[in-house]
Design a protein around this motif. Sequence first.
Motif, PDB file in Angstrom:
ATOM      1  N   LYS A  41      60.817  25.059 -21.866  1.00  0.00           N
ATOM      2  CA  LYS A  41      61.165  24.849 -20.677  1.00  0.00           C
ATOM      3  C   LYS A  41      62.955  24.436 -20.897  1.00  0.00           C
ATOM      4  CE  LYS A  41      58.182  21.442 -19.664  1.00  0.00           C
ATOM      5  NZ  LYS A  41      57.734  20.403 -19.032  1.00  0.00           N
ATOM      6  N   LYS A  42      63.264  23.833 -21.954  1.00  0.00           N
ATOM      7  CA  LYS A  42      64.603  23.565 -22.117  1.00  0.00           C
ATOM      8  C   LYS A  42      65.352  24.863 -22.544  1.00  0.00           C
ATOM      9  CE  LYS A  42      67.842  20.899 -25.048  1.00  0.00           C
ATOM     10  NZ  LYS A  42      68.225  19.925 -26.063  1.00  0.00           N
ATOM     11  N   ASP A  43      64.798  25.716 -23.224  1.00  0.00           N
ATOM     12  CA  ASP A  43      65.208  27.199 -23.730  1.00  0.00           C
ATOM     13  C   ASP A  43      65.657  27.866 -22.380  1.00  0.00           C
ATOM     14  OD1 ASP A  43      65.225  26.382 -26.189  1.00  0.00           O
ATOM     15  OD2 ASP A  43      63.095  27.801 -26.430  1.00  0.00           O
ATOM     16  N   ASP A  44      64.816  27.662 -21.333  1.00  0.00           N
ATOM     17  CA  ASP A  44      65.078  28.741 -20.318  1.00  0.00           C
ATOM     18  C   ASP A  44      64.120  28.252 -18.922  1.00  0.00           C
ATOM     19  OD1 ASP A  44      66.082  30.631 -18.551  1.00  0.00           O
ATOM     20  OD2 ASP A  44      64.362  31.957 -19.275  1.00  0.00           O
ATOM     21  N   ASP A  45      64.647  27.846 -17.897  1.00  0.00           N
ATOM     22  CA  ASP A  45      63.947  27.524 -16.745  1.00  0.00           C
ATOM     23  C   ASP A  45      62.944  28.132 -16.214  1.00  0.00           C
ATOM     24  OD1 ASP A  45      63.329  27.105 -13.546  1.00  0.00           O
ATOM     25  OD2 ASP A  45      64.527  25.126 -14.083  1.00  0.00           O
ATOM     26  N   GLY A  46      61.717  28.023 -16.077  1.00  0.00           N
ATOM     27  CA  GLY A  46      60.543  28.825 -15.674  1.00  0.00           C
ATOM     28  C   GLY A  46      60.881  29.763 -14.496  1.00  0.00           C
ATOM     29  N   LEU A  47      61.777  29.251 -13.589  1.00  0.00           N
ATOM     30  CA  LEU A  47      62.072  30.166 -12.405  1.00  0.00           C
ATOM     31  C   LEU A  47      62.763  31.296 -12.772  1.00  0.00           C
ATOM     32  CD1 LEU A  47      63.062  27.197  -9.932  1.00  0.00           C
ATOM     33  CD2 LEU A  47      60.882  28.656  -9.774  1.00  0.00           C
ATOM     34  N   ASN A  48      63.329  31.333 -13.886  1.00  0.00           N
ATOM     35  CA  ASN A  48      64.248  32.423 -14.363  1.00  0.00           C
ATOM     36  C   ASN A  48      63.348  33.733 -14.621  1.00  0.00           C
ATOM     37  OD1 ASN A  48      66.744  30.904 -13.892  1.00  0.00           O
ATOM     38  ND2 ASN A  48      66.589  30.427 -15.879  1.00  0.00           N
TER      39      ASN A  48
END
Length: 565
Positions: A41-48
């Motif tokens: 989740k920190k690596d990349d927002d799930g919405l992306n």
Amino acid sequence: MAATPQNPAAATPRRKVSRHRGEGQWAAGHHTPLNGNEQFKKDDDGLNVRTRIETIYSKRGFDSIDPNDLRGRMRWWGLYTQRRPGIDGGKTAVLEPEELDDEYFMLRVRIDGGALTTRQLRVIGEISQEFARGTADITDRQNVQYHWIRIEDVPEIWNRLEAVGLSTTEACGDTPRVILGSPVAGIAADEIIDGTPAIGEIHRRIIGNKEFSNLPRKFKSAISGSPLLDVAHEINDVAFVGVNHPEHGPGFDLWVGGGLSTNPKIGVRLGAWVPLDEVPDVYEGVISIFRDYGYRRLRTRARLKFLVADWGAEKFRQVLEDEYLKRKLIDGPAPAQPVERWRDHVGVHRQKDGRFYVGFAPRVGRVDGTTLTKIAELAEAHGSGRVRTTVEQKMIVLDVEESQVDSLVEGLEALDLTTKPSPFRRGTMACTGIEYCKLAIVETKARGSSLIDELERRIPDFDEPITINLNGCPNACARIQVADIGLKGQLVVNDKGEQVEGYQVHLGGALGLEAGFGRKVRGLKVTSEELPDYVERVLKRFQAEREDGERFATWAARASEEALS
């Protein structure tokens, strides 16, 4: 040094003291990810992940999907890989995720407040027929779930849903999930207050907003102004329950910290009355507390219920008021006990405008795309443009003129969608089960449907409200702990010494009326084959032993273990 009474420590080896890294609470400055979920989740927002689905995965196919997207971020858009066919329940906990994954997906359509137009329902049905092999289950959170979805088809499905105002945004994942609402909001004659405007404003502010798209775990919410308490408010992270304040009039009583799964907790009242126009602010305050103070170290303790249990209602309310709302909430009354035992709105009922709504019962939430399309056509043919889903896996057609009611009921009955179900048809609920779910151990949907038939045949005179909830694993998606008869799927040993599908039994759970969790009788487990015999036996004992007007849950609490076995 020898141990002496004055120096007992000399006999005890020194333990290595390790620094506790906290619970991963952002508000305490703990932003370093403490598990794999927090890291991705920190690596990349799930919405992306939507962009990658549309531009890469849907074009290159299943094998191109990054594992952290496949089993993590894609949930932010309602997608879970489904269970590969042919894997029995004994393998559920021992196989690696990639061994359980099929190359197809479950896709969840979020339906906030259970509110659908007939046009939207028709599109849901058409998508089911074209892309999901006809599947379309109604869930106990008012959503619709497809199966057999190919990643190549997801962008087109989104286009069709969004063209009619629907979406799969944050239908799963560590996000604000669907907002439950009374399916008769705005039309019921006995309604205390209509929460629909608050649901709409919360959706506008919160859903798809990256300020709230990285929560410790899922966040479940409910808003209802019905005196029937028809959204299972007791087991949501936050719930707003309609009440009349003696000085301020209709508004909502605020509850927080409910939830089931393997560590169930009934939500607690904060003793606060919230007017309709302030519900979105208070919702935002509660979800912000969860985001900032929620436990992120262990997934098993990452639900809001654990924070509420540790803090208590008084501290939670104080933090909400002082740090987030910047004002005090008004003290208010608790909701009254509902006068009716059923909370699903099944049957024919007069609306406050003189028209009628008609509630009907599919079997354990299982429908199909063709049936949903026909329901939309039936509703429109009888003057309605609106339908609703309920938290009991039921559906309702709204706004029917009195002259059209009988004809609509006949049309529904022809689809095996009865408005006058037996207590067993009305009260039996089942989760997805081993047919599609990677967490499941046993079958549920077909088992629940056959159980209904058996009980209707064996006990045709049974006329008491009864809830029978079947769950394929311990996670309680079908709310087993708060059912009259809750059945938790597991492997059990039959009388031949063989390991077979079966259930651990919970008895006497309830919501609404004296909410509480069911009782487990020591060693009581039944095989799937024995299930109809067991339920018949217990219900007949209840009929024989119950006192006048006594509910099953009350009887189960006082009955002997022999009577419940």
